[in-house]
Enzyme design. Structure first.
Site, short mmCIF file in Angstrom:
data_model
loop_
_atom_site.label_atom_id
_atom_site.label_comp_id
_atom_site.label_asym_id
_atom_site.label_seq_id
_atom_site.Cartn_x
_atom_site.Cartn_y
_atom_site.Cartn_z
CB CYS A 1 -0.64 2.59 3.97
SG CYS A 1 -2.11 1.89 3.21
CG ASP A 2 3.16 1.37 4.46
OD1 ASP A 2 2.74 1.89 5.50
OD2 ASP A 2 2.90 0.20 4.14
CB CYS B 1 -0.93 -0.02 1.21
SG CYS B 1 -1.94 1.46 1.33
#
Ligand code: FAD
Ligand code: NAP
Length: 313
Positions: A139-140, A136
């Site tokens: 997300c990261d 992701c």
């Protein structure tokens, strides 16, 4: 404290399929309960720009899903934060148990549990998950400012992840096992025009290497699929974007499934192999896998459930 819920219609899943089913079922006065699962809003909550949702030239995935939830709640869907861990589809009423201990019983059931990212299955991938290995970018990606990262895959997700990562990373290498992407043309064009992205064709990931204490990724071993030669590549992060697998593990023992674990529905309907159980979205669909098609199937599932309940009374 856990509770017992009884309803005519239980919807499991809060992606586009689940919320759309909720809206239609609520308008049919079924007073449905919708259980959100561990990813409220589903897969679109881990992406940024959505440019193919009709009516919005561009909308952020999480915003779109917040709007869908608000729409469902406003029209009377009882949205519950819980994750179903057990289902009994053999007895009527159907029974589902939540992680919280909640018990849900229902006359009809719509399964809309969607799909989850696939992993390569390498031991080193597992070892470094959350420490430089991710599925992701939204997300990261932020953790890799000014660093070199790799994306594995050749579909829409891989290309979107690569493009998104250029906001943070100094260089993004896209490793694909063939020499042709399956991503939409418009995304390919953006990828090829982006100077920070370097495609590496005909290669597969063999191993992720790094430090143990603290765990961190420092590089990769990759294999050329044409001549079998191996080489290493330095990077700080690896994003695996090789597709998705349906979240059907709770249902596979009871419902007819096909290759890949997708739930089988009667053509042209959302009826599964058990009367009263309907399925919609990425849980069923291995071909289109879009927000709009999932929402469409959510609508169909609600209408199928309305008909089933009317005929059962
Ligand atoms: P999902 O969105 O997968 O939602 C599944 C829901 O089920 C989740 O809420 C989850 O919490 C819940 N759930 C799962 N298991 C349980 C359980 N045991 N108990 C309770 N609930 C459970 N499509 C587009 O059309 N346009 C795009 O731009 C686009 N971008 C994408 C970007 C990325 C990074 C990804 C991964 C996908 C993208 N897609 C896009 C595809 C789109 O997100 C999916 O097709 C769509 O979300 C599928 O909807 P769904 O409702 O079937 O399931
Ligand atoms: P996908 O379309 O199935 O593509 C997966 C990619 O990973 C393919 O290029 C595949 O290679 C590669 N791959 C699969 N297994 C591999 C392995 N073991 N090792 C190396 N490479 C591997 O999956 P996706 O990109 O996640 O997309 C899923 C669905 O969501 C699609 O329907 C897509 O259209 C949709 N989606 C849409 C958007 C959008 O509309 N903007 C954005 C994201 C996702 P091959 O090509 O060789 O098979």
């Amino acid at each position: 404290m856990s509770e017992n819920f009884q309803t005519d219609l239980l919807i499991i899943g809060s992606g586009p399929a689940g919320y759309t089913a909720g809206v239609y079922a609520s308008r049919a006065m079924l007073e449905p309960i919708l259980v959100q699962g561990i990813q409220p809003g589903g897969q679109l909550t881990i992406t940024t720009d959505v440019e193919n949702w009709p009516g919005d030239t561009m909308v952020l995935g999480p915003d779109l899903m917040t709007r869908m939830e608000e729409h469902a709640r406003s029209i009377g869907v009882n949205v519950i934060q819980d994750h179903i861990v057990e289902v009994d589809l053999k007895n009527k009423p159907f029974r589902a148990k939540g992680d919280s201990g909640n018990i849900f019983t229902s006359k009809a059931l719509i399964l809309a549990t969607g799909a989850q990212a696939k992993w390569l299955g390498l031991p080193s991938e597992d070892y470094f998950k959350g420490h430089g290995v991710s599925a992701c970018a939204t997300c990261d990606g932020f953790f890799f400012r000014g660093q070199e990262v790799v994306v594995v895959g050749g579909g829409n997700t891989a290309v979107e992840e690569a493009l998104f990562l250029t906001k943070f990373a100094s260089k993004v290498t896209l490793i694909h096992r063939r020499d042709e992407l399956r991503a939409d043309r418009i995304l390919q064009q953006r990828l090829f025009e982006n100077e920070k992205i370097v495609p590496l064709w005909n290669h597969v990931l063999v191993e992720i290497t790094g430090e143990n204490d603290p765990k961190s990724v420092t590089g990769l071993v990759i294999r050329n699929t044409q001549d079998g030669s191996m080489k290493t590549l330095c990077c700080s992060g690896v994003f695996i974007a090789i597709g998705h697998t349906p979240s059907s593990e709770l249902f596979v023992d009871n419902l007819e499934t096909r290759e890949g674990g997708y739930i089988v529905t009667e053509p042209g309907t959302t009826r599964t192999s058990i009367p009263g159980v309907f399925a919609a979205g990425d849980l069923v669909d291995s071909t289109y896998r879009q927000a709009v098609t999932s929402a469409g199937m959510g609508c169909m599932a609600a209408l199928d459930a309305v008909k089933f309940l009317a005929e059962a009374d």
